[in-house]
Scaffold this active site. Structure first.
Site, PDB file in Angstrom:
ATOM      1  CD  GLU A   1      -1.815  21.872 -38.295  1.00 37.69           C
ATOM      2  OE1 GLU A   1      -1.291  21.278 -39.250  1.00 37.69           O
ATOM      3  OE2 GLU A   1      -2.204  23.058 -38.370  1.00 37.69           O
TER       4      GLU A   1
ATOM      5  CG  HIS B   1       3.065  21.818 -37.370  1.00 38.07           C
ATOM      6  ND1 HIS B   1       1.731  21.866 -37.031  1.00 38.07           N
ATOM      7  CD2 HIS B   1       3.309  22.922 -38.120  1.00 38.07           C
ATOM      8  CE1 HIS B   1       1.194  22.951 -37.566  1.00 38.07           C
ATOM      9  NE2 HIS B   1       2.123  23.614 -38.235  1.00 38.07           N
TER      10      HIS B   1
ATOM     11  CE  LYS C   1      -0.912  24.267 -41.771  1.00 37.09           C
ATOM     12  NZ  LYS C   1      -1.552  24.641 -40.537  1.00 37.09           N
TER      13      LYS C   1
ATOM     14  N   GLY D   1      -3.513  29.394 -38.453  1.00 32.40           N
ATOM     15  CA  GLY D   1      -4.738  29.255 -39.239  1.00 32.40           C
ATOM     16  C   GLY D   1      -5.912  30.085 -38.734  1.00 32.40           C
TER      17      GLY D   1
ATOM     18  CG  ASN E   1       3.329  22.981 -42.970  1.00 30.38           C
ATOM     19  OD1 ASN E   1       3.208  21.955 -43.645  1.00 30.38           O
ATOM     20  ND2 ASN E   1       2.878  23.071 -41.717  1.00 30.38           N
TER      21      ASN E   1
ATOM     22  CB  SER F   1      -2.174  34.188 -39.008  1.00 29.41           C
ATOM     23  OG  SER F   1      -3.157  33.250 -38.609  1.00 29.41           O
TER      24      SER F   1
HETATM   25  C1  PEP Z   1       1.598  26.358 -39.801  1.00 29.56           C
HETATM   26  O1  PEP Z   1       0.804  25.446 -39.975  1.00 29.56           O
HETATM   27  O2  PEP Z   1       2.770  26.113 -39.457  1.00 29.56           O
HETATM   28  C2  PEP Z   1       1.147  27.732 -39.994  1.00 29.56           C
HETATM   29  C3  PEP Z   1       1.939  28.684 -39.635  1.00 29.56           C
HETATM   30  O3  PEP Z   1      -0.100  27.880 -40.551  1.00 29.56           O
HETATM   31  P1  PEP Z   1      -0.795  29.263 -40.995  1.00 29.56           P
HETATM   32  O4  PEP Z   1       0.251  30.085 -41.712  1.00 29.56           O
HETATM   33  O5  PEP Z   1      -1.903  28.857 -41.869  1.00 29.56           O
HETATM   34  O6  PEP Z   1      -1.229  29.939 -39.742  1.00 29.56           O
END
Ligand code: PEP
Length: 242
Positions: free
Chosen positions: A98, A96, A16, A172, A14, A206
């Site tokens: 976000e 998601h 983003k 994140g 992803n 993460s």
């Molecule tokens: C995500 O945005 O779906 C995600 C898992 O982000 P990150 O890997 O940066 O935690």
């Protein structure tokens, strides 16, 4: 529609709101994935909308990060699943955290998006997960039950939809649940909420090259959804190889 059951590992990137044409050129040149040798591994790249049809590698599958609840009409700024299918999308991330927190998406809207995906034979990747406060209050399972019950439409099943368990506090932040917690929650989702062990469930939050091996070997973890580490091609190659 792709046969999800044929894949024993699914890795979703992803990006983003990141990327550019030159970034894509370098990324595709450097990504180490040979689908001919690795038929059972599925790598899906989800770039921002304008770049979706710029990823023309036969080895990679393409997804979008969202879709509209609308199908056609006077809805300025929206992108329908029909359009996504037209430009080669096989997957679509839906719900998601976000989108839920920053853009006010409700479980009901998410259910409509999933229906729209299924009508176009796009596989929705439904994101569910609790925030830190809910975790501290021991409400994780309650939250997941509510999200699943309200956002999964009747026509969705283990052959046409994937779930991603993404604890919001892990996205994140560099923090992840313990391996036991990941396994427990995935098993709970499969056995208690969905009542089907066959549903593919990805873990997200993460994930990086240093932790993905152990996460991927947990019971009932069928793959990973990767945010920031998917933008770093060296990191992402290591995740694909794990
Ligand atoms: C995500 O945005 O779906 C995600 C898992 O982000 P990150 O890997 O940066 O935690």
């Amino acid at each position: 529609m792709l046969e999800i059951g044929n894949f024993n590992k699914i890795i979703v990137a992803n990006w983003k709101l990141q990327g550019s044409l030159s970034f894509i050129k370098t990324y595709i040149k450097n990504i180490k994935f040979d689908s001919v040798e690795e038929q059972t591994k599925c790598v899906v790249i989800c770039p921002p909308f304008p770049f979706i049809n710029q990823i023309n590698s036969k080895d990679l599958l393409i997804g979008s990060q969202d879709c509209s609840v609308y199908v056609e009409g006077a809805f300025t700024g929206e992108t329908s699943t029909k359009m996504l299918k037209d430009i080669g999308c096989n997957f679509c991330i839906v719900g998601h955290s976000e989108r839920r927190s920053l853009f006010g998406e409700s479980n009901e809207m998410i259910a409509i998006k999933i229906v729209n995906c299924l009508e176009e034979q796009i596989i929705p990747i439904l994101c569910i997960g609790e925030n830190l406060e809910q975790k501290k209050q021991n409400k994780t399972k309650e939250i997941l039950i509510n999200q699943v019950q309200k956002s999964i439409p009747k026509q969705a099943n283990e052959n046409n939809m994937i779930i991603a368990y993404e604890p919001i506090w892990a996205i994140g932040t560099g923090f992840t649940p313990t391996l036991d917690e990941i396994s427990e929650i995935h098993t709970f989702i499969k056995n208690n909420i969905l009542q089907s062990k066959e549903f593919k469930i990805l873990y997200g939050g993460s994930v990086k090259s240093s932790n993905c091996n152990e996460i991927l070997t947990q019971e009932n973890v069928d793959g990973v959804l990767v945010g920031s580490a998917s933008i770093d091609i060296e990191e992402f190659n290591k995740i694909i190889e794990s």
